[in-house]
Design an enzyme around this catalytic site. Sequence first.
Site, short mmCIF file in Angstrom:
data_model
loop_
_atom_site.label_atom_id
_atom_site.label_comp_id
_atom_site.label_asym_id
_atom_site.label_seq_id
_atom_site.Cartn_x
_atom_site.Cartn_y
_atom_site.Cartn_z
CE LYS A 294 6.05 44.52 -36.08
NZ LYS A 294 7.09 45.44 -35.49
N GLY A 296 9.49 38.60 -34.51
CA GLY A 296 10.39 38.49 -33.36
C GLY A 296 11.85 38.58 -33.78
CB SER A 392 2.29 42.33 -35.61
OG SER A 392 3.45 42.96 -35.18
CE LYS A 513 11.19 46.16 -33.49
NZ LYS A 513 10.73 45.87 -34.85
CE LYS A 516 1.75 46.51 -22.35
NZ LYS A 516 2.92 45.74 -22.76
P1 A3P Z 1 4.32 43.16 -31.55
O1 A3P Z 1 4.96 44.49 -31.29
O2 A3P Z 1 3.25 43.24 -32.58
O3 A3P Z 1 3.88 42.47 -30.30
P2 A3P Z 1 10.12 42.18 -35.23
O4 A3P Z 1 11.25 42.47 -34.31
O5 A3P Z 1 10.45 41.11 -36.20
O6 A3P Z 1 9.57 43.43 -35.84
O7 A3P Z 1 8.98 41.56 -34.35
C1 A3P Z 1 8.31 42.30 -33.38
C2 A3P Z 1 7.54 41.32 -32.54
O8 A3P Z 1 8.44 40.52 -31.81
C3 A3P Z 1 6.67 41.95 -31.54
O9 A3P Z 1 5.44 42.21 -32.17
C4 A3P Z 1 6.62 40.93 -30.42
O10 A3P Z 1 5.39 40.26 -30.33
C5 A3P Z 1 7.67 39.90 -30.82
N1 A3P Z 1 8.58 39.49 -29.73
C6 A3P Z 1 8.98 38.23 -29.52
N2 A3P Z 1 9.82 38.17 -28.49
C7 A3P Z 1 9.95 39.44 -28.02
C8 A3P Z 1 10.69 40.01 -26.95
N3 A3P Z 1 11.47 39.27 -26.17
N4 A3P Z 1 10.59 41.33 -26.76
C9 A3P Z 1 9.79 42.10 -27.55
N5 A3P Z 1 9.08 41.60 -28.59
C10 A3P Z 1 9.16 40.28 -28.83
#
Ligand code: A3P
Length: 562
Positions: A294, A296, A392, A513, A516
């Site tokens: 979570k 990114g 998250s 990802k 909301k």
């Molecule tokens: P949220 O869905 O809680 O906002 P991971 O891929 O490690 O599971 O991390 C998911 C998180 O990556 C998302 O958490 C989001 O905030 C973050 N993130 C950072 N850059 C992003 C991007 N370009 N597109 C989508 N999510 C992104």
Amino acid sequence: MAVRSSDSAACDAGLQALLETQNLLRTQVANFTFNLGFSGKFYHTGTRAEDEGDDLLLRSVDQFWWFPHMWSHMQPHLFRNESSLVEQMVLNKEFALEHGIPVRSGYAVAPHHSGVYPVHLPLYAAWRKVWGVQVTSTEEYPHLKPARHRKGFVHDSIMVLPRQTCGLFTHTIFYKEYPGGPQELDKSIRGGELFLTVLLNPISVFMTHLSNYGNDRLGPYTFVHLADFVHSCTNLRLQTLPPVQLARKYFELFPEQRDPLWQNPCDDKRHKDIWSREKTCGHLPRFLVIGPQKTGTTALCLFLLMHPSVASSLPGPQTLEEVQFFNGNNYHKGLDWYMGFFPTPPNASADFLFEKSSSYFHSEDAPKRAASLVPKAKIITILIDPSDRAYSWYQHQRSHGDPAALRFDFHAVVTTGPEAPPELLALQRTCLVPGWYAAHLERWLAHFAASQLLIIDGQQLRSYPATVMDEIQKFLGVTPHYNYSQALTFDPQKGFWCQLLEGGKTRCLGKSKGRKYPPMASESRAFLSSYYRDHNVELAKLLHRLGQPLPAWLRQELQKAR
Ligand code: A3P
């Protein structure tokens, strides 16, 4: 099986000597019994006298323990698959049945240690199928030298015991011609290396050759004198156990050795020689994205894969997106399994192979295991405010239908006490524990040099991905330089940076990802700020020590802590 001697009288004498040695050794070593290996293909293929020797030995079959070698003494790693190995083993088994050789010991040995370590998966499978093998032994794990570091391990339910070296080889057959002179052998027996081997290893497995028992009878000489010497100057009581019991005893004494630590077979010439040519060692990652979840990590992967020289592991049927090799039970599936995820030939242009598994970050085992297999790999981790990460993760679990996440609100999850139901505690752990950043990073730093580790500020990655990707390219040393400022674009609808495609379209991450969800309640944030205070202070010290700037969220948290 061929007693090498010139006439049948000598054969008879050879067998008598073997039996006498066994009896003699039984006076010093309780239950001592020779464990003889057989490769049926060589039965009756020697001189007349040797063939008679074979028959004599077979007539005394009940005096000894027996284990299968390979039918034709072929190295198992040269067999591509399980079925071709099974075919060979069945021939040896039929030979054993035909000649009344008892084959219930559960022990087998592979020629030249081949297939045992480095592990050739088909060998283990075929052994279990044909012989019900439970124990084997090798001198090669983790390496032949230094001998005192040899260990055991368990793979695919087969216990692999470390085998010691006694200084007798196929060509050491005459006392007077012992390398360096016979005094060298005597020194080794009387207080030297061989004596120390027995003294320092509670369990010793030695393997010698029939040639050491014919000719000058160096085998009997060595072991009878060794047992005498141990008896005369120590109070050790020597005994022999059947292989399966012996192996169980070994792992009772050394339970920590059960889990193997895989290494790159190409880093040891002996290992490379018994490693199938089809399995190139280039099928290993040059860098790892370790998480935590979570922060990114998926966005980082998307961006990395836009680079022409970078390729990642492929998804497998049972692994979904992540291989998760170093952290959990997949590790026990072995190297062949792991390398199967990296199909790119090493000479292809995309030679920066990587793998992302975001639960590596907080795994107890992953740093040690990764350092053993890919010691030169670079490691990339992303940090965001651990409170946001926990929240998250909670949202992620809710949308995956985790009953605890659906039933309890976030505040209840993070604040609940140890008396809570197990599923709630499990969720609490996965929300909170990965956020103990300093403790987890220290574990990685215990196994990798600081220069191999890149810590990315997740907020920067989210807001200024092109700048962060430039930093990553530099860190990896990957060429050619890829212009992310042109290749990425902010997608207002998604609210995140995405890949810019031809014609102005964008490729963004899916719905899972950048979800909301409502902002975190202020009481939960306050609770987590305080929960993570000490961890964050430690993280600040660690970043300071590494000469790295503190991310904005960490500076704010430290302010609050004052
Ligand atoms: P949220 O869905 O809680 O906002 P991971 O891929 O490690 O599971 O991390 C998911 C998180 O990556 C998302 O958490 C989001 O905030 C973050 N993130 C950072 N850059 C992003 C991007 N370009 N597109 C989508 N999510 C992104």
